[in-house]
Design an enzyme around this catalytic site. Sequence first.
Site, PDB file in Angstrom:
ATOM      1  N   GLU A  84       6.864  12.074 -39.230  1.00 39.31           N
ATOM      2  CA  GLU A  84       6.965  10.641 -39.522  1.00 39.31           C
ATOM      3  C   GLU A  84       7.212  10.392 -41.010  1.00 39.31           C
ATOM      4  O   GLU A  84       6.877   9.331 -41.539  1.00 39.31           O
ATOM      5  CB  GLU A  84       5.695   9.928 -39.044  1.00 39.31           C
ATOM      6  CG  GLU A  84       5.448  10.074 -37.564  1.00 39.31           C
ATOM      7  CD  GLU A  84       5.416   8.761 -36.812  1.00 39.31           C
ATOM      8  OE1 GLU A  84       5.391   7.692 -37.450  1.00 39.31           O
ATOM      9  OE2 GLU A  84       5.424   8.792 -35.572  1.00 39.31           O
ATOM     10  N   HIS A 141       6.912   5.301 -37.444  1.00 43.53           N
ATOM     11  CA  HIS A 141       7.936   5.324 -38.490  1.00 43.53           C
ATOM     12  C   HIS A 141       9.233   5.927 -37.955  1.00 43.53           C
ATOM     13  O   HIS A 141       9.201   6.953 -37.288  1.00 43.53           O
ATOM     14  CB  HIS A 141       7.455   6.130 -39.698  1.00 43.53           C
ATOM     15  CG  HIS A 141       6.197   5.598 -40.310  1.00 43.53           C
ATOM     16  ND1 HIS A 141       4.960   5.781 -39.728  1.00 43.53           N
ATOM     17  CD2 HIS A 141       5.993   4.877 -41.433  1.00 43.53           C
ATOM     18  CE1 HIS A 141       4.039   5.188 -40.481  1.00 43.53           C
ATOM     19  NE2 HIS A 141       4.640   4.637 -41.518  1.00 43.53           N
ATOM     20  N   LYS A 168       1.492  -1.177 -36.783  1.00 44.29           N
ATOM     21  CA  LYS A 168       2.444  -1.007 -37.888  1.00 44.29           C
ATOM     22  C   LYS A 168       3.716  -0.310 -37.414  1.00 44.29           C
ATOM     23  O   LYS A 168       3.651   0.720 -36.741  1.00 44.29           O
ATOM     24  CB  LYS A 168       1.824  -0.191 -39.024  1.00 44.29           C
ATOM     25  CG  LYS A 168       2.776   0.117 -40.172  1.00 44.29           C
ATOM     26  CD  LYS A 168       2.163   1.064 -41.181  1.00 44.29           C
ATOM     27  CE  LYS A 168       3.168   1.445 -42.265  1.00 44.29           C
ATOM     28  NZ  LYS A 168       2.648   2.488 -43.177  1.00 44.29           N
TER      29      LYS A 168
END
Length: 254
Positions: A84, A141, A168
């Site tokens: 990530e 991510h 997130k």
Amino acid sequence: MKKIGSVKLGDGMPAVCVPVMGKDFSELKHSLEAAGQVPHDVVELRMDSLEQAQSKGMVRKALSLAREVLPQMNLLYTFRTAEEGGEQEISEDRYFTMLGEAVESGLADAVDIEFYKDCDKISGMIEKAKKQKVFVILSSHDFQKTPPREELINRLITMRDLGADAAKIACMPENDEDVFTLMGATAEVKRRFPDQLLITMAMGGRGTLSRIGGETDGSCLTFGCAEKASAPGQMNAGDLRKILESIHSAVQKV
């Protein structure tokens, strides 16, 4: 209202998080001192930047150093894996062992858990964190692209369903439309679930708007650097704070 340490999230202007990194404790101390010199609400200890991070006892040692240098800060522990965008490869078992050490240390106000890990291990760690009153960010991510709008929405909602205090997503835009796709997905999830905290950003220079627009799309935390950026497109934290304050002032007049 949920908080990381003393910082309330989701009320008006996004909070500013400053990452600190260092390959050894001397560099980490310098980075912490630099973070103390710029406006910030949260400091993120990027554990994966330490070359000896996976050695026994290093989690507590690094967290203790952070508390020694900046005793009043609100502290987020993160080990960003290589998959990530982080600095190190790590086995999943070791990853969760270190997370558990951070949660149980009494030194971290919040921890970051990567979304694409074993679901049962994630659930167990979230349960452990809640017992210790440690705030949990579930993160995802993508350094290559921006997923479609519906995928972004579904991913944020799944993080919510798993029990994340904040969901997130950071992704790389290939064009300007990707930035608006991410911000639109954020706003849609916030509309459906007003109490869910969201943290989203498009990386790189093209994604700057997403880093400063949280007060309008619903992203409650943004990242700015003191020295070394931990991801493409991070602005200086001082410059970032000034822009966020200007936006907040304008929004209040509407």
